[in-house]
Design an enzyme around this catalytic site. Structure first.
Site, PDB file in Angstrom:
ATOM      1  N   CYS A 100     -38.384  -9.506 -41.125  1.00  8.64           N
ATOM      2  CA  CYS A 100     -37.190  -9.285 -41.931  1.00  8.64           C
ATOM      3  C   CYS A 100     -37.166 -10.210 -43.151  1.00  8.64           C
ATOM      4  CB  CYS A 100     -35.942  -9.414 -41.060  1.00  8.64           C
ATOM      5  SG  CYS A 100     -34.542  -8.521 -41.764  1.00  8.64           S
TER       6      CYS A 100
ATOM      7  N   HIS B 270     -36.849  -5.767 -37.045  1.00 13.25           N
ATOM      8  CA  HIS B 270     -36.976  -6.839 -36.043  1.00 13.25           C
ATOM      9  C   HIS B 270     -37.693  -6.248 -34.828  1.00 13.25           C
ATOM     10  CE1 HIS B 270     -34.596 -10.085 -37.801  1.00 13.25           C
ATOM     11  NE2 HIS B 270     -33.792  -9.157 -38.276  1.00 13.25           N
TER      12      HIS B 270
ATOM     13  N   GLU C 125     -39.199  -7.494 -32.543  1.00 14.24           N
ATOM     14  CA  GLU C 125     -39.045  -8.281 -31.302  1.00 14.24           C
ATOM     15  C   GLU C 125     -38.021  -7.652 -30.358  1.00 14.24           C
ATOM     16  OE1 GLU C 125     -38.392  -9.313 -34.379  1.00 14.24           O
ATOM     17  OE2 GLU C 125     -36.565 -10.516 -34.524  1.00 14.24           O
TER      18      GLU C 125
HETATM   19  N1  GLN Z   1     -31.043 -12.262 -45.265  1.00 14.45           N
HETATM   20  C1  GLN Z   1     -31.823 -11.083 -45.297  1.00 14.45           C
HETATM   21  C2  GLN Z   1     -30.978  -9.828 -45.512  1.00 14.45           C
HETATM   22  O1  GLN Z   1     -29.817  -9.833 -45.269  1.00 14.45           O
HETATM   23  C3  GLN Z   1     -32.690 -10.944 -44.063  1.00 14.45           C
HETATM   24  C4  GLN Z   1     -31.930 -10.777 -42.795  1.00 14.45           C
HETATM   25  C5  GLN Z   1     -32.743 -10.998 -41.562  1.00 14.45           C
HETATM   26  O2  GLN Z   1     -33.768 -11.682 -41.586  1.00 14.45           O
HETATM   27  N2  GLN Z   1     -32.302 -10.484 -40.450  1.00 14.45           N
HETATM   28  O3  GLN Z   1     -31.476  -8.811 -45.924  1.00 14.45           O
END
Ligand code: GLN
Length: 595
Positions: free
Chosen positions: A407, A567, A569
């Site tokens: 992410c 994500h 995971e």
């Molecule tokens: N801060 C980033 C966003 O909002 C990534 C978010 C995250 O890593 N879950 O897009």
């Protein structure tokens, strides 16, 4: 009358309620997940519900320092991390409705009262609160088809009641499960108490008194535990089982030893060593549907306990203010995904948490990263430590060290590439720098609009979204090897029509699903320049309006350099590891073995 008939005819399920005594944090969640796994092994379809007695509507707004990780479900719920344990053990996607909070119960009742549904009656805590709790437990037992029609019911619903016996907050829930026992019959509802047996230093002997008292406290609510799972730092002997039987009237045969162990995946095996599964089935008057086969699970657990080569992974993030929660709790799914990938690769995993700020203060410390077989930049928000993370990514890229970006990790890998390879010096994400000339990561206005209109009312992209993977990429190869293509295709078929906006256009056969929790996206305006300089976007979400959102990125010439906007995971299980984590660990292992 008709409704009454429907409810009765559907109640073929059995309910196993898990409560905790003595202290919190004894591993009720793992115990619940392990019991579910055991029941599945005996051939029963099993789901699990987590009750959080707090007033918050869900865990979405809770600080990770307060509550550990926020778990994201396929259907976009941001909930308690225990649901993650259920999914990791039970191996299927659990919906957000399976997490119940006191806030939700009261909100539902107040909303109904405001709509006039109580026809002017006084709305009393009893029976309305337990009724709503019971309704939700029953709802969790329902299996529905793509159109939302009821097609069946789980054989078992596990209900984990958060908190500790004696807490004021969990009383309504215990009242409700006792009431279910009366309504559904004793043989259809069982209560399991998980307790803790201390071994005081000065005595050196395991003490059963707190457990006896917890049982008595539970008795006061009208509930007599059918099983007591005794957590302790060593196994419970027969003398102590007898003592608990004598003093608290629980059959010694139903008192199960649950000692500390090296891996949570050993828990169901340990319970089975005491025949817990068969004892539960006997108590609930059902015959096993099949003979359990623990071969694969057992060998994976053994590989975690006794790994061959161990790889060292640097987890680079901002790690201040973790508070009472340890790092492992705040990144539990990433940890577990690494363990799954390790077990399936035959590698041990050693994670070191590295605060990226040190690379900002003293760039010389970057050299430390030479000591690791791989680098992960996990998800994150905000500006703290960002430049340090970008430096770590640059280090991984230049030194051919396996890299996995999750992410924020992908977003910052794009920023790094834009700055250092595409020569867009001030490239950044607008999360940090609103006025950059090169906003390579940005909020796409139409995306924001869609999310605001969507069912969640927020601007966060949450839950499972489809991605189309590009031919010839490492990412596609990994998902193919894991057999994810077919499975995710089957899952897509079952998703409701109103989820279409999250599935997007499903062209081609290389479609997979991963979960999301973010606001920002790779800015489509910069895709061309990045790709011309060698960055490959290996998968994208194709929105119904034609927009493409980049989901995966990789560097083909690198040993392993992969980032994802998702994500992954959250979809990793011991017997079905996440393809990207598997590939990452595989690459790290090659480095470790020098092959
Ligand atoms: N801060 C980033 C966003 O909002 C990534 C978010 C995250 O890593 N879950 O897009």
């Amino acid at each position: 009358m008709l409704l009454y008939f429907v409810v009765l005819s559907l109640d073929t399920m059995k309910i196993v309620v898990v409560v905790g005594g003595v202290i919190s944090g004894v591993g009720k969640g793992i115990a619940t997940a392990a019991i579910g796994k055991i029941l599945q092994q005996y051939g029963f379809s099993t789901t699990a519900v987590k009750i959080d007695p707090y007033i918050n509507y869900d865990a979405g707004t809770l600080r990770p320092t307060e509550h550990g990780e926020v778990w994201v479900t396929d259907d976009g719920g941001e909930i308690d991390q225990d649901l993650g344990n259920y999914e990791r053990f039970l191996g299927f996607d659990i919906p957000k409705r399976n997490n119940m909070t006191t806030g939700q119960i009261y909100k539902e009742l107040i909303d109904r009262e405001r709509r006039g549904e109580f026809l002017g009656q006084t709305v009393e805590v009893i029976p309305e609160v337990p009724n709503e709790i019971k309704r939700r437990i029953r709802e969790a037992s329902e299996i529905k088809d793509a159109e939302g029609r009821l097609t069946g019911q789980y054989d078992f619903v596990l209900v984990e009641v958060g908190g500790t016996i004696g807490d004021y907050q969990n009383m309504p829930y215990l009242f409700a499960t006792k009431s279910l026992e009366i309504e559904m019959g004793w043989e259809n509802v069982a209560h399991i108490l998980v307790t803790y047996l201390p071994v005081p230093d000065n005595i050196g002997e395991m003490k059963t008194k707190p457990t006896q008292q917890a049982i008595k406290m539970l008795n006061e609510t009208g509930i007599f535990p059918d099983f007591v799972l005794c957590r302790a730092n060593k196994p419970l002997d027969d003398v102590r089982k007898q003592k608990i039987q004598q003093n608290a009237n629980v059959d010694a045969d139903h008192i199960i030893s649950a000692p500390d162990i090296k891996t949570i995946y050993r828990v169901p095996l340990n319970f089975e060593a005491e025949n817990l599964g068969q004892k539960i089935l006997k108590r609930m008057k059902v015959q096993p549907k099949k003979i359990p086969d623990w071969t694969n699970w057992k060998s994976l657990a053994e590989r975690i306990e006794n790994p061959g080569t161990t790889i060292k992974v640097a987890m680079v993030g901002k790690y201040i203010d973790i508070g009472s929660f340890s790092l492992t709790d705040s990144y539990i799914s990433v940890n577990e995904a690494l363990k799954h990938a390790g077990a399936n690769n035959g590698a041990g995993i050693e994670i070191e948490w590295i605060d990226s700020k040190q690379f900002e203060r003293d760039p010389g410390t970057l050299n430390k990263l030479k000591n690791y077989h791989g680098i992960i930049v996990p998800g994150g928000f905000g500006g703290s430590g960002v430049e340090g993370k970008i430096k770590a990514i640059e280090f991984a890229r230049l030194n051919n060290v396996p890299f996995l970006g999750l992410c924020y990790g992908l977003q910052l890998a794009v920023v790094e590439y834009a700055r250092n390879v595409c020569n867009l010096a001030d490239a950044h994400t607008t999360e940090i720098n609103k006025s950059t000339m090169h906003p390579v990561i940005d909020i796409i206005p139409t995306q924001k609009e869609i999310l605001e209109k969507g069912q969640y009312g927020g601007t966060m992209r949450l839950g499972a979204y489809s991605a189309i993977l590009k031919d010839g990429t490492n990412v596609l190869d990994l998902y193919k090897r894991a057999g994810r293509m077919n499975r995710d295709k089957a899952k897509i078929e079952t998703l409701r029509e109103n989820e279409a906006f999250r599935l997007g256009v499903l062209d081609g056969s290389n479609v997979i699903l991963e979960r999301h929790r973010h606001r920002y996206e790779v800015n489509p305006k910069f895709i061309d320049i990045l790709e011309r300089s060698g960055f490959v976007f290996s998968g994208f979400h194709h929105r119904l309006d034609g927009t493409k959102l980049m989901e995966f990125g990789e560097l083909p010439k690198h040993k392993f350099f992969v980032g994802t906007q998702a994500h992954p995971e959250f979809k990793s299980r011991l017997e079905d590891p996440s393809p990207l984590f598997f590939g990452f660990v595989e690459a790290c292992l090659k480095t470790a073995l020098n092959t």
